[in-house]
Each structure stands twice: as structure tokens, then as C-alpha cells.
Motif scaffolding. Structure first.
Motif, PDB file in Angstrom:
ATOM      1  N   HIS A 156       0.833  -1.197   0.000  1.00 38.28           N
ATOM      2  CA  HIS A 156       0.000   0.000   0.000  1.00 38.28           C
ATOM      3  C   HIS A 156       0.875   1.258   0.000  1.00 38.28           C
ATOM      4  N   PHE A 157       0.407   2.275  -0.688  1.00 39.34           N
ATOM      5  CA  PHE A 157       1.001   3.605  -0.640  1.00 39.34           C
ATOM      6  C   PHE A 157      -0.086   4.570  -0.181  1.00 39.34           C
ATOM      7  N   LEU A 158       0.129   5.209   0.969  1.00 37.58           N
ATOM      8  CA  LEU A 158      -0.793   6.205   1.493  1.00 37.58           C
ATOM      9  C   LEU A 158      -0.216   7.586   1.204  1.00 37.58           C
ATOM     10  N   ALA A 159      -1.006   8.436   0.556  1.00 42.33           N
ATOM     11  CA  ALA A 159      -0.484   9.719   0.098  1.00 42.33           C
ATOM     12  C   ALA A 159      -1.550  10.799   0.178  1.00 42.33           C
ATOM     13  N   PRO A 160      -1.131  12.063   0.293  1.00 42.23           N
ATOM     14  CA  PRO A 160      -2.093  13.159   0.190  1.00 42.23           C
ATOM     15  C   PRO A 160      -2.565  13.339  -1.259  1.00 42.23           C
ATOM     16  N   LEU A 161      -3.637  14.090  -1.430  1.00 38.11           N
ATOM     17  CA  LEU A 161      -4.192  14.320  -2.757  1.00 38.11           C
ATOM     18  C   LEU A 161      -3.130  14.825  -3.735  1.00 38.11           C
ATOM     19  N   GLY A 162      -3.131  14.262  -4.924  1.00 38.72           N
ATOM     20  CA  GLY A 162      -2.190  14.671  -5.955  1.00 38.72           C
ATOM     21  C   GLY A 162      -0.910  13.887  -5.929  1.00 38.72           C
ATOM     22  N   VAL A 163      -0.388  13.601  -4.751  1.00 35.58           N
ATOM     23  CA  VAL A 163       0.829  12.790  -4.653  1.00 35.58           C
ATOM     24  C   VAL A 163       0.534  11.374  -5.137  1.00 35.58           C
ATOM     25  N   GLY A 164      -0.642  10.865  -4.815  1.00 36.96           N
ATOM     26  CA  GLY A 164      -1.029   9.556  -5.320  1.00 36.96           C
ATOM     27  C   GLY A 164      -1.071   9.518  -6.834  1.00 36.96           C
ATOM     28  N   ASP A 165      -1.545  10.597  -7.450  1.00 29.81           N
ATOM     29  CA  ASP A 165      -1.557  10.666  -8.906  1.00 29.81           C
ATOM     30  C   ASP A 165      -0.147  10.611  -9.481  1.00 29.81           C
ATOM     31  N   LEU A 166       0.791  11.274  -8.801  1.00 27.53           N
ATOM     32  CA  LEU A 166       2.195  11.222  -9.231  1.00 27.53           C
ATOM     33  C   LEU A 166       2.712   9.789  -9.219  1.00 27.53           C
ATOM     34  N   LEU A 167       2.419   9.051  -8.156  1.00 25.74           N
ATOM     35  CA  LEU A 167       2.897   7.680  -8.044  1.00 25.74           C
ATOM     36  C   LEU A 167       2.383   6.829  -9.210  1.00 25.74           C
ATOM     37  N   GLY A 171       4.281   4.856 -12.493  1.00 16.77           N
ATOM     38  CA  GLY A 171       4.209   3.432 -12.771  1.00 16.77           C
ATOM     39  C   GLY A 171       3.795   2.562 -11.600  1.00 16.77           C
ATOM     40  N   VAL A 172       3.505   3.152 -10.437  1.00 16.22           N
ATOM     41  CA  VAL A 172       3.019   2.365  -9.305  1.00 16.22           C
ATOM     42  C   VAL A 172       1.600   1.889  -9.618  1.00 16.22           C
ATOM     43  N   ASP A 173       1.303   0.639  -9.312  1.00 15.25           N
ATOM     44  CA  ASP A 173      -0.019   0.061  -9.534  1.00 15.25           C
ATOM     45  C   ASP A 173      -1.078   0.901  -8.817  1.00 15.25           C
ATOM     46  N   ALA A 174      -2.041   1.420  -9.561  1.00 14.30           N
ATOM     47  CA  ALA A 174      -3.064   2.290  -8.975  1.00 14.30           C
ATOM     48  C   ALA A 174      -3.847   1.590  -7.877  1.00 14.30           C
ATOM     49  N   ALA A 175      -3.965   0.268  -7.951  1.00 12.27           N
ATOM     50  CA  ALA A 175      -4.699  -0.465  -6.919  1.00 12.27           C
ATOM     51  C   ALA A 175      -4.002  -0.405  -5.565  1.00 12.27           C
ATOM     52  N   LYS A 176      -2.709  -0.082  -5.562  1.00 10.07           N
ATOM     53  CA  LYS A 176      -1.957   0.005  -4.303  1.00 10.07           C
ATOM     54  C   LYS A 176      -2.036   1.391  -3.677  1.00 10.07           C
ATOM     55  N   VAL A 177      -2.523   2.366  -4.423  1.00 15.28           N
ATOM     56  CA  VAL A 177      -2.424   3.763  -4.002  1.00 15.28           C
ATOM     57  C   VAL A 177      -3.739   4.251  -3.409  1.00 15.28           C
ATOM     58  N   LYS A 178      -3.652   4.807  -2.211  1.00 14.09           N
ATOM     59  CA  LYS A 178      -4.790   5.468  -1.566  1.00 14.09           C
ATOM     60  C   LYS A 178      -4.367   6.898  -1.286  1.00 14.09           C
ATOM     61  N   GLN A 179      -5.080   7.864  -1.866  1.00 14.95           N
ATOM     62  CA  GLN A 179      -4.745   9.261  -1.587  1.00 14.95           C
ATOM     63  C   GLN A 179      -5.916   9.924  -0.875  1.00 14.95           C
ATOM     64  N   LEU A 180      -5.573  10.697   0.144  1.00  8.63           N
ATOM     65  CA  LEU A 180      -6.567  11.239   1.060  1.00  8.63           C
ATOM     66  C   LEU A 180      -6.447  12.744   1.184  1.00  8.63           C
ATOM     67  N   ASP A 181      -7.574  13.360   1.469  1.00  8.37           N
ATOM     68  CA  ASP A 181      -7.633  14.770   1.832  1.00  8.37           C
ATOM     69  C   ASP A 181      -7.514  14.866   3.351  1.00  8.37           C
ATOM     70  N   TRP A 182      -7.346  16.078   3.855  1.00 10.13           N
ATOM     71  CA  TRP A 182      -7.266  16.275   5.300  1.00 10.13           C
ATOM     72  C   TRP A 182      -8.514  15.742   5.999  1.00 10.13           C
ATOM     73  N   TRP A 214      -0.214  18.608   1.005  1.00 12.09           N
ATOM     74  CA  TRP A 214       0.740  18.202   2.044  1.00 12.09           C
ATOM     75  C   TRP A 214      -0.074  17.775   3.260  1.00 12.09           C
ATOM     76  N   THR A 215       0.448  16.845   4.025  1.00 10.86           N
ATOM     77  CA  THR A 215      -0.336  16.351   5.156  1.00 10.86           C
ATOM     78  C   THR A 215       0.562  15.816   6.252  1.00 10.86           C
ATOM     79  N   SER A 216       0.017  15.755   7.453  1.00 11.20           N
ATOM     80  CA  SER A 216       0.612  14.989   8.550  1.00 11.20           C
ATOM     81  C   SER A 216      -0.242  13.736   8.710  1.00 11.20           C
ATOM     82  N   TRP A 217       0.199  12.819   9.596  1.00 11.96           N
ATOM     83  CA  TRP A 217      -0.507  11.543   9.713  1.00 11.96           C
ATOM     84  C   TRP A 217      -0.669  11.111  11.166  1.00 11.96           C
ATOM     85  N   VAL A 218      -1.857  10.661  11.495  1.00 12.12           N
ATOM     86  CA  VAL A 218      -2.094   9.870  12.696  1.00 12.12           C
ATOM     87  C   VAL A 218      -1.932   8.414  12.291  1.00 12.12           C
TER      88      VAL A 218
END
Length: 343
Positions: A156-167, A171-182, A214-218
């Protein structure tokens, strides 16, 4: 993944995000940073008039690390790899924050900030990674070469909005990418993640107008509640996060690459301590230091200042050597390793 999370990468723009407006992502309050009138003088100093002590005279110590050690390590183990890259063993699996393994934090490997030390181990030596947790798109946090090297061994790749699109674009498998807003969250096994606000900016090119968030994470496991700041200036969001998700067993807070000129996007040590208190943290691990020369202060200044401030405030700190395994359930005393490379 919960219903509040964005389950798939979406193309620009991001009309559903309150943070996206006027063609880019925005902070609720415009932070203090270097103005265009100050920029030429700052760049001149940075390129041609830097103090000698912004880099160590000898490489900082790095503890030898093997995959066997990691596999045998107890639940709740933490390892600093350098800068803001931290390996966590939680819920029986491994998680990496902002993995940067390249020699330079730069768009090219022949110029730009160079590492003070090698990572404790190479990517190919790492055990399988359950998830990579990304805070934003700057080169000292989003290392394209590392992401691509990790892509096949990471679930899994957890990313803020837009960063997931970059991944996905890389070439990162889109099924592995979760991008989140605040304030959006994701569940992976027994792990709970929340993308929480930070105060920063983004862009991997000159004059980019904040194309990604950009984001921080719990980061919450069944036995530990952690906070990872990414990059941020001090803001009132820390109190809101602390009230909603604290107290935290450990805060991993940026402390390095600061200057009063850009205090709105990188905290001064006094602000790092206040952020920890706002978050209701039990222990503080200062990150974003000890690996790259990104400011005008002495390279030891972040650790010297934050540990002195924390001691005066009776705040417990963790300052492990890069590569040292730390059991967060019973952390050992850690030493002032930075002093051995500054003599």
C-alpha cells in the motif's frame, strides 16, 4: 479503507477538496515564508556564503542493520533511516514514512543536497513493506527512485491528494495507491490512518503553485498511537489534532531546515516543542535533521536545541542513532550521537 477516504486516484483538479482553490492547494492561513524580494539574497547566501558547520566534519554514526534483526524485532519497533525516513513495525508488518534512499535530495543526482551518511540498509535488503506513508512531494520526502524500487515489495502507498496521482504516473499500480484529503481516514488490517492538516507547500519544479497537497498523519496500531508531522510550520491545527486523536505515545516532529524567514513552513525548535505539547505527546522524536544540508544553521543545532528545550520542559525525547532499533513499548535511553561527528 473507510467511507471517508478517497478510494482511487483522481485527475486534477480536485473540486471536492476544501483545500483546492485558485488552481492549487492552499493553507487556511497564508504562512510566513521567503518573499520574492528576499529570494535573491537568500539564494546567494545559500549557494556561496554558507557557514562551514552546516555539514558534519565526519559522517554521523550509523548502526548496522539486517533483515534478520528486523524480522526478529518486537512489535512496536522503530528505526530511523535518516531525515524523515522512519521504519515502523506495527501490527506484525513494516511501514515506511517518506522513504528517501538516494544520494541527493534533488531532481538530479549530480547536484543538490548530498547525504551526510548512507542509509542503514539498502531497499533490496528490506523485508516486505506493508505500507509507505507519504507527507508531500518535495525531493527530500518523495524520492522517485526509492518509490519505484519499493513498488513491487510494498502492498500500500498512502499519500495526500495529488501525490497519489504522481505515483501512478510514475508506474506504481493504482490499486496500491490510496490518496486522502485532510481529515480522511483509511483502515489497513488493524491499522488506522488519518491524513491530518499541516502548514506547508508543494511542487517539484520552480514556481510550481502547490499542485499537490501536504499532510501529517495519525498512525494508530492496536497498541500504539503515533503522530508523523511531515513538513510544517507551527499552527493551531496541532491543538485540534491533539484534542481529536491524542494523546500520542510518540510524536515524530520535524526539527531541522528552519530559519526565521520561513518559519511559517518549517518550525523553529521552540515551536516543535510547543507542537508536541499541543498534540499531547508522551515522547518526542525529532526528525528532518542529521542527513541533508537544507538551511543555514549548524547541522547539530536542531538536536542540541530541541533536547535542551525538552529537558527544561520535562519532555521525554528519543534520539536514536540511525539504524538503531528502538522498542517503543520500552524505549532505552538514547545518546547525543550527533556530537561524535561534530568534533
Amino acid at each position: 479503507m473507510t467511507a471517508t477516504a478517497l478510494s482511487a486516484c483522481r485527475s486534477l483538479p480536485y473540486p471536492d477538496s476544501p483545500q483546492y482553490r485558485d488552481g492549487g492547494f492552499r493553507n487556511p492561513v497564508e504562512p510566513k515564508t521567503v518573499g520574492w524580494r528576499e529570494m535573491p539574497a537568500m539564494l546567494w547566501r545559500f549557494l556561496f556564503d554558507k557557514p562551514a558547520d552546516t555539514v558534519p566534519s565526519t559522517a554521523p554514526p550509523v548502526s548496522a542493520l539486517t533483515q534478520a534483526q528486523l524480522l526478529a524485532a518486537p512489535e512496536g519497533t522503530l528505526v530511523r533511516f535518516g531525515h524523515s525516513t522512519v521504519l515502523l513495525k506495527l501490527d506484525g508488518a513494516f511501514w515506511l514514512t517518506d522513504p528517501v534512499f538516494s544520494e541527493r535530495a534533488s531532481p538530479v543526482q549530480w547536484a543538490g543536497p548530498k547525504r551526510f551518511h548512507a542509509p542503514p540498509m539498502r531497499i533490496e535488503e528490506l523485508p516486505p513493506i506493508k505500507g509507505v506513508i507519504l507527507s508531500h512531494d518535495h525531493y527530500d520526502h518523495l524520492d522517485k527512485a526509492a518509490v519505484l524500487a519499493l513498488a513491487d515489495k510494498t502492498e500500500h502507498f498512502l499519500a495526500p491528494l495529488g501525490v497519489g496521482d504522481l505515483l501512478v504516473e510514475w508506474g506504481v499500480d493504482a490499486a496500491k495507491v490510496k490518496q486522502l484529503d485532510w481529515w480522511q481516514s483509511a483502515e489497513i488490517g488493524n491499522m488506522h490512518f488519518v491524513a491530518t492538516p499541516s502548514q506547508h507547500f508543494s511542487g517539484r519544479a520552480m514556481f510550481a503553485d502547490n499542485p499537490t497537497l501536504w499532510t501529517s498523519w495519525v498512525i494508530r496500531s492496536p497498541s500504539l498511537n503515533l503522530y508523523f508531522s511531515g513538513d510544517t510550520g507551527y499552527f493551531d491545527g496541532f491543538k485540534a489534532i491533539g484534542e481529536k486523536y491524542g494523546p500520542f505515545d510518540l510524536t515524530l516532529l520535524e526539527c531541522g531546515a528552519y530559519n526565521p524567514q520561513w518559519a511559517g513552513v518549517h518550525m523553529l525548535p521552540e515551536q516543535t516543542l510547543q507542537a508536541h505539547l499541543d498534540l499531547r505527546g508522551r515522547r518526542l522524536l525529532p526528525i528532518h535533521n542529521g542527513t541533508f544540508d537544507l538551511a543555514m544553521h549548524a547541522w547539530t543545532d536542531p538536536m542540541e536545541r530541541i533536547t535542551a528545550l525538552a529537558q527544561a520542559a520535562d519532555v521525554a525525547t528519543l534520539t536514536p542513532v540511525m539504524g538503531q532499533t528502538v522498542d517503543l513499548h520500552a524505549p532505552p535511553p538514547t545518546a547525543a550521537w550527533w556530537r561524535t561527528a561534530s568534533r
